[in-house]
Design a protein around this motif. Structure first.
Motif, mmCIF file in Angstrom:
data_model
loop_
_atom_site.group_PDB
_atom_site.id
_atom_site.type_symbol
_atom_site.label_atom_id
_atom_site.label_comp_id
_atom_site.label_asym_id
_atom_site.label_seq_id
_atom_site.Cartn_x
_atom_site.Cartn_y
_atom_site.Cartn_z
ATOM 1 N N GLU A 127 -3.631 -7.137 -4.062
ATOM 2 C CA GLU A 127 -3.764 -6.357 -5.295
ATOM 3 C C GLU A 127 -2.880 -5.115 -5.258
ATOM 4 O O GLU A 127 -2.178 -4.814 -6.233
ATOM 5 N N ARG A 128 -2.879 -4.408 -4.126
ATOM 6 C CA ARG A 128 -2.059 -3.199 -4.028
ATOM 7 C C ARG A 128 -0.578 -3.517 -4.209
ATOM 8 O O ARG A 128 0.139 -2.809 -4.932
ATOM 9 N N SER A 129 -0.118 -4.593 -3.580
ATOM 10 C CA SER A 129 1.306 -4.933 -3.640
ATOM 11 C C SER A 129 1.710 -5.418 -5.026
ATOM 12 O O SER A 129 2.772 -5.052 -5.538
ATOM 13 N N ILE A 160 9.473 -8.620 -4.618
ATOM 14 C CA ILE A 160 9.345 -7.192 -4.320
ATOM 15 C C ILE A 160 7.946 -6.905 -3.776
ATOM 16 O O ILE A 160 7.780 -6.150 -2.807
ATOM 17 N N ALA A 161 6.920 -7.526 -4.382
ATOM 18 C CA ALA A 161 5.554 -7.364 -3.883
ATOM 19 C C ALA A 161 5.455 -7.852 -2.443
ATOM 20 O O ALA A 161 4.807 -7.221 -1.596
ATOM 21 N N ARG A 162 6.075 -8.984 -2.145
ATOM 22 C CA ARG A 162 6.075 -9.517 -0.779
ATOM 23 C C ARG A 162 6.749 -8.550 0.185
ATOM 24 O O ARG A 162 6.302 -8.352 1.318
ATOM 25 N N ALA A 163 7.837 -7.917 -0.282
ATOM 26 C CA ALA A 163 8.566 -6.985 0.580
ATOM 27 C C ALA A 163 7.748 -5.727 0.868
ATOM 28 O O ALA A 163 7.759 -5.223 1.997
ATOM 29 N N ILE A 164 7.034 -5.211 -0.141
ATOM 30 C CA ILE A 164 6.303 -3.954 0.071
ATOM 31 C C ILE A 164 4.931 -4.180 0.695
ATOM 32 O O ILE A 164 4.283 -3.222 1.115
ATOM 33 N N ALA A 165 4.487 -5.443 0.785
ATOM 34 C CA ALA A 165 3.174 -5.731 1.380
ATOM 35 C C ALA A 165 3.107 -5.292 2.840
ATOM 36 O O ALA A 165 2.043 -4.911 3.332
ATOM 37 N N VAL A 166 4.238 -5.345 3.547
ATOM 38 C CA VAL A 166 4.256 -4.963 4.960
ATOM 39 C C VAL A 166 4.533 -3.471 5.132
ATOM 40 O O VAL A 166 4.731 -2.995 6.256
ATOM 41 N N GLU A 167 4.540 -2.739 4.020
ATOM 42 C CA GLU A 167 4.698 -1.283 4.009
ATOM 43 C C GLU A 167 5.976 -0.826 4.713
ATOM 44 O O GLU A 167 5.936 -0.108 5.718
ATOM 45 N N PRO A 168 7.127 -1.220 4.200
ATOM 46 C CA PRO A 168 8.393 -0.759 4.783
ATOM 47 C C PRO A 168 8.649 0.698 4.411
ATOM 48 O O PRO A 168 7.935 1.290 3.592
#
Length: 259
Positions: A127-129, A160-168
Protein backbone atom coordinates in the motif's frame (compact mmCIF):
# COMPACT_ATOMS: atom_id res chain seq x y z
CA UNK A 1 16.96 8.85 2.89
CA UNK A 2 18.10 10.70 -0.25
CA UNK A 3 21.85 10.73 -0.90
CA UNK A 4 24.26 12.81 -2.97
CA UNK A 5 26.23 11.47 -5.93
CA UNK A 6 29.64 12.56 -7.16
CA UNK A 7 31.59 11.27 -10.14
CA UNK A 8 35.26 12.08 -10.55
CA UNK A 9 37.39 11.40 -13.64
CA UNK A 10 34.95 8.74 -14.81
CA UNK A 11 35.99 6.76 -17.90
CA UNK A 12 33.60 4.07 -19.10
CA UNK A 13 34.65 1.22 -21.39
CA UNK A 14 33.04 -1.52 -23.46
CA UNK A 15 35.98 -3.85 -23.80
CA UNK A 16 38.84 -1.74 -25.17
CA UNK A 17 36.49 0.94 -26.53
CA UNK A 18 36.31 4.10 -24.45
CA UNK A 19 32.61 4.98 -24.62
CA UNK A 20 32.54 8.01 -22.30
CA UNK A 21 35.52 9.98 -21.04
CA UNK A 22 36.41 12.20 -18.11
CA UNK A 23 32.99 12.74 -16.53
CA UNK A 24 32.94 14.93 -13.43
CA UNK A 25 29.60 15.82 -11.87
CA UNK A 26 27.80 16.36 -8.59
CA UNK A 27 24.14 15.55 -7.95
CA UNK A 28 22.43 16.99 -4.89
CA UNK A 29 20.07 14.94 -2.70
CA UNK A 30 16.31 15.48 -2.99
CA UNK A 31 16.58 16.94 -6.46
CA UNK A 32 15.95 15.99 -10.09
CA UNK A 33 18.88 16.02 -12.51
CA UNK A 34 18.29 15.51 -16.24
CA UNK A 35 20.82 14.03 -18.66
CA UNK A 36 20.24 15.28 -22.22
CA UNK A 37 22.11 14.96 -25.51
CA UNK A 38 21.97 13.25 -28.91
CA UNK A 39 21.67 9.49 -29.31
CA UNK A 40 24.87 7.58 -28.65
CA UNK A 41 26.55 10.25 -26.56
CA UNK A 42 26.69 8.13 -23.40
CA UNK A 43 23.80 9.44 -21.27
CA UNK A 44 22.39 6.01 -20.42
CA UNK A 45 25.87 4.55 -20.10
CA UNK A 46 26.76 7.11 -17.44
CA UNK A 47 23.41 6.51 -15.72
CA UNK A 48 24.12 2.79 -15.45
CA UNK A 49 27.50 3.42 -13.84
CA UNK A 50 25.73 5.16 -10.94
CA UNK A 51 24.39 1.84 -9.64
CA UNK A 52 26.95 -0.54 -11.15
CA UNK A 53 24.56 -1.85 -13.80
CA UNK A 54 27.15 -1.11 -16.49
CA UNK A 55 29.43 -3.87 -15.32
CA UNK A 56 26.85 -6.63 -15.89
CA UNK A 57 27.67 -6.28 -19.62
CA UNK A 58 30.51 -8.62 -20.61
CA UNK A 59 33.78 -6.72 -20.96
CA UNK A 60 32.39 -3.47 -19.57
CA UNK A 61 34.41 -1.63 -16.96
CA UNK A 62 34.77 1.72 -15.25
CA UNK A 63 37.76 3.81 -14.25
CA UNK A 64 37.44 6.69 -11.83
CA UNK A 65 35.33 7.27 -8.74
CA UNK A 66 31.59 7.35 -8.04
CA UNK A 67 30.74 8.49 -4.52
CA UNK A 68 27.38 7.86 -2.89
CA UNK A 69 27.26 10.13 0.14
CA UNK A 70 31.04 10.03 0.17
CA UNK A 71 31.44 6.25 -0.21
CA UNK A 72 33.06 4.90 -3.37
CA UNK A 73 30.58 2.40 -4.81
CA UNK A 74 33.38 0.83 -6.91
CA UNK A 75 35.55 0.05 -3.90
CA UNK A 76 36.44 -3.66 -3.87
CA UNK A 77 34.81 -4.04 -0.46
CA UNK A 78 31.41 -2.80 -1.72
CA UNK A 79 28.82 -5.37 -2.78
CA UNK A 80 27.23 -4.29 -6.11
CA UNK A 81 23.93 -5.87 -5.02
CA UNK A 82 23.84 -3.49 -2.05
CA UNK A 83 24.55 -0.60 -4.42
CA UNK A 84 21.63 -1.55 -6.68
CA UNK A 85 19.36 -1.81 -3.66
CA UNK A 86 20.32 1.71 -2.58
CA UNK A 87 20.24 3.11 -6.12
CA UNK A 88 17.09 1.85 -7.83
CA UNK A 89 16.42 1.94 -11.55
CA UNK A 90 13.38 2.40 -13.77
CA UNK A 91 13.87 1.43 -17.40
CA UNK A 92 12.74 2.85 -20.73
CA UNK A 93 9.93 0.36 -21.26
CA UNK A 94 7.67 -0.78 -18.42
CA UNK A 95 8.83 -4.24 -17.37
CA UNK A 96 6.50 -5.73 -14.76
CA UNK A 97 7.04 -9.43 -14.22
CA UNK A 98 4.37 -10.84 -16.57
CA UNK A 99 3.45 -13.93 -14.55
CA UNK A 100 3.17 -12.04 -11.26
CA UNK A 101 0.22 -10.21 -9.77
CA UNK A 102 0.30 -6.49 -9.07
CA UNK A 103 0.88 -7.32 -5.40
CA UNK A 104 3.75 -9.73 -6.08
CA UNK A 105 5.38 -7.30 -8.53
CA UNK A 106 5.62 -4.67 -5.81
CA UNK A 107 7.17 -6.97 -3.20
CA UNK A 108 9.41 -8.99 -5.55
CA UNK A 109 12.58 -7.10 -4.66
CA UNK A 110 11.71 -7.02 -0.98
CA UNK A 111 11.23 -10.80 -0.86
CA UNK A 112 14.55 -11.30 -2.63
CA UNK A 113 16.20 -9.00 -0.12
CA UNK A 114 14.60 -10.17 3.14
CA UNK A 115 13.42 -13.71 2.43
CA UNK A 116 10.48 -14.61 4.63
CA UNK A 117 8.43 -11.54 5.61
CA UNK A 118 5.13 -11.42 7.47
CA UNK A 119 2.07 -10.99 5.26
CA UNK A 120 0.94 -7.97 7.30
CA UNK A 121 4.31 -6.30 6.72
CA UNK A 122 4.13 -7.02 2.99
CA UNK A 123 0.60 -5.58 2.87
CA UNK A 124 1.90 -2.38 4.44
CA UNK A 125 4.75 -2.13 1.93
CA UNK A 126 2.41 -2.74 -1.02
CA UNK A 127 0.00 0.00 0.00
CA UNK A 128 2.77 2.46 0.89
CA UNK A 129 4.63 1.85 -2.37
CA UNK A 130 1.55 1.99 -4.59
CA UNK A 131 0.45 5.20 -2.87
CA UNK A 132 3.96 6.55 -3.40
CA UNK A 133 3.62 5.77 -7.10
CA UNK A 134 0.14 7.33 -7.26
CA UNK A 135 -1.35 3.98 -8.24
CA UNK A 136 -3.11 2.69 -5.12
CA UNK A 137 -6.58 4.07 -5.82
CA UNK A 138 -6.51 2.63 -9.35
CA UNK A 139 -5.50 -0.92 -8.41
CA UNK A 140 -6.38 -1.50 -4.73
CA UNK A 141 -9.32 -3.73 -5.68
CA UNK A 142 -7.39 -5.91 -8.13
CA UNK A 143 -4.04 -6.55 -6.46
CA UNK A 144 -4.25 -10.25 -7.37
CA UNK A 145 -4.59 -9.49 -11.08
CA UNK A 146 -1.52 -9.69 -13.37
CA UNK A 147 0.60 -6.56 -13.53
CA UNK A 148 0.85 -7.04 -17.28
CA UNK A 149 -2.88 -6.31 -17.55
CA UNK A 150 -2.39 -2.65 -16.64
CA UNK A 151 -2.07 0.15 -19.17
CA UNK A 152 1.41 1.28 -20.22
CA UNK A 153 1.41 4.27 -17.90
CA UNK A 154 0.12 2.19 -15.00
CA UNK A 155 2.76 -0.46 -15.67
CA UNK A 156 5.48 2.16 -15.48
CA UNK A 157 4.11 3.44 -12.18
CA UNK A 158 3.98 -0.18 -10.97
CA UNK A 159 7.67 -0.48 -11.82
CA UNK A 160 8.32 2.72 -9.84
CA UNK A 161 6.36 1.24 -6.92
CA UNK A 162 8.51 -1.90 -7.15
CA UNK A 163 11.66 0.23 -7.14
CA UNK A 164 10.68 2.29 -4.08
CA UNK A 165 9.38 -0.74 -2.12
CA UNK A 166 12.96 -1.56 -1.06
CA UNK A 167 13.41 2.04 0.13
CA UNK A 168 16.32 3.18 -2.04
CA UNK A 169 18.08 6.51 -1.61
CA UNK A 170 18.37 7.26 -5.35
CA UNK A 171 16.12 6.58 -8.33
CA UNK A 172 17.64 6.39 -11.81
CA UNK A 173 15.17 6.71 -14.69
CA UNK A 174 16.27 5.84 -18.22
CA UNK A 175 13.80 7.57 -20.56
CA UNK A 176 10.84 6.43 -18.44
CA UNK A 177 8.24 8.16 -20.63
CA UNK A 178 9.52 7.37 -24.12
CA UNK A 179 7.02 4.52 -24.63
CA UNK A 180 4.07 6.35 -23.04
CA UNK A 181 1.23 8.51 -24.34
CA UNK A 182 1.08 12.22 -23.37
CA UNK A 183 -1.41 11.71 -20.52
CA UNK A 184 0.67 8.92 -18.97
CA UNK A 185 3.80 11.02 -19.47
CA UNK A 186 2.22 13.88 -17.52
CA UNK A 187 1.31 11.46 -14.71
CA UNK A 188 4.92 10.25 -14.48
CA UNK A 189 6.24 13.82 -14.51
CA UNK A 190 3.86 14.79 -11.70
CA UNK A 191 5.01 11.72 -9.78
CA UNK A 192 8.67 12.68 -10.21
CA UNK A 193 7.95 16.05 -8.62
CA UNK A 194 6.44 14.29 -5.60
CA UNK A 195 9.17 11.66 -5.32
CA UNK A 196 12.01 14.19 -5.24
CA UNK A 197 10.99 15.18 -1.70
CA UNK A 198 12.28 11.77 -0.57
CA UNK A 199 14.69 10.61 -3.26
CA UNK A 200 17.58 11.81 -5.38
CA UNK A 201 16.38 11.40 -8.98
CA UNK A 202 18.43 11.27 -12.18
CA UNK A 203 16.50 11.04 -15.45
CA UNK A 204 17.77 10.46 -18.99
CA UNK A 205 15.48 12.06 -21.55
CA UNK A 206 15.47 12.98 -25.23
CA UNK A 207 12.57 15.34 -24.54
CA UNK A 208 14.10 18.72 -23.77
CA UNK A 209 10.74 20.14 -22.74
CA UNK A 210 10.48 17.35 -20.21
CA UNK A 211 13.95 18.12 -18.86
CA UNK A 212 12.95 21.77 -18.51
CA UNK A 213 9.74 20.82 -16.69
CA UNK A 214 10.98 18.28 -14.17
CA UNK A 215 14.63 19.01 -13.33
CA UNK A 216 16.53 21.52 -11.23
CA UNK A 217 19.83 20.79 -12.94
CA UNK A 218 20.68 19.52 -16.42
CA UNK A 219 23.80 17.84 -17.79
CA UNK A 220 24.42 18.01 -21.54
CA UNK A 221 26.39 15.16 -23.11
CA UNK A 222 27.76 15.08 -26.64
CA UNK A 223 30.05 13.06 -28.89
CA UNK A 224 33.52 14.39 -29.58
CA UNK A 225 33.19 12.97 -33.10
CA UNK A 226 32.39 9.79 -35.00
CA UNK A 227 34.09 6.90 -33.23
CA UNK A 228 35.14 9.18 -30.39
CA UNK A 229 33.96 8.88 -26.78
CA UNK A 230 30.99 10.75 -25.39
CA UNK A 231 31.69 13.55 -22.96
CA UNK A 232 29.93 15.78 -20.46
CA UNK A 233 29.98 19.20 -22.13
CA UNK A 234 28.46 21.16 -19.26
CA UNK A 235 26.18 20.88 -16.26
CA UNK A 236 24.28 23.75 -14.67
CA UNK A 237 20.93 24.88 -13.34
CA UNK A 238 18.28 23.84 -15.84
CA UNK A 239 17.11 27.40 -16.39
CA UNK A 240 20.67 28.45 -17.23
CA UNK A 241 21.24 25.50 -19.59
CA UNK A 242 18.10 26.34 -21.56
CA UNK A 243 18.44 30.13 -21.55
CA UNK A 244 22.14 30.95 -21.34
CA UNK A 245 24.43 27.91 -21.73
CA UNK A 246 28.16 28.49 -21.47
CA UNK A 247 29.12 26.21 -24.37
CA UNK A 248 28.13 26.81 -28.00
CA UNK A 249 27.54 23.09 -28.52
CA UNK A 250 24.87 23.13 -25.84
CA UNK A 251 23.17 26.11 -27.44
CA UNK A 252 23.26 24.41 -30.85
CA UNK A 253 21.62 21.28 -29.44
CA UNK A 254 19.00 23.16 -27.43
CA UNK A 255 18.09 25.26 -30.47
CA UNK A 256 17.75 22.21 -32.71
CA UNK A 257 20.76 22.85 -34.96
CA UNK A 258 21.76 19.21 -34.49
CA UNK A 259 20.68 16.07 -32.63
Amino acid sequence: MAQSIEAHDLNIYYGKFLAVSEVNLTIAPRSVTAFIGPSGCGKSTVLRTLNRMHEVIAGARVEGTVLLDGEDIYDNRVDPVDVRRTVGMVFQRPNPFPTMSIYDNVVAGLKLQNGRTKKADLDTVVERSLRGANLWEEVKDRLAKPGSGLSGGQQQRLCIARAIAVEPAVLLMDEPCSALDPISTLAIEDLIQQLKTKYTIVIVTHNMQQAARVSERTAFFNLAGIGRPGQLVEMDDTQTIFSNPSDRRTEDYISGRFG
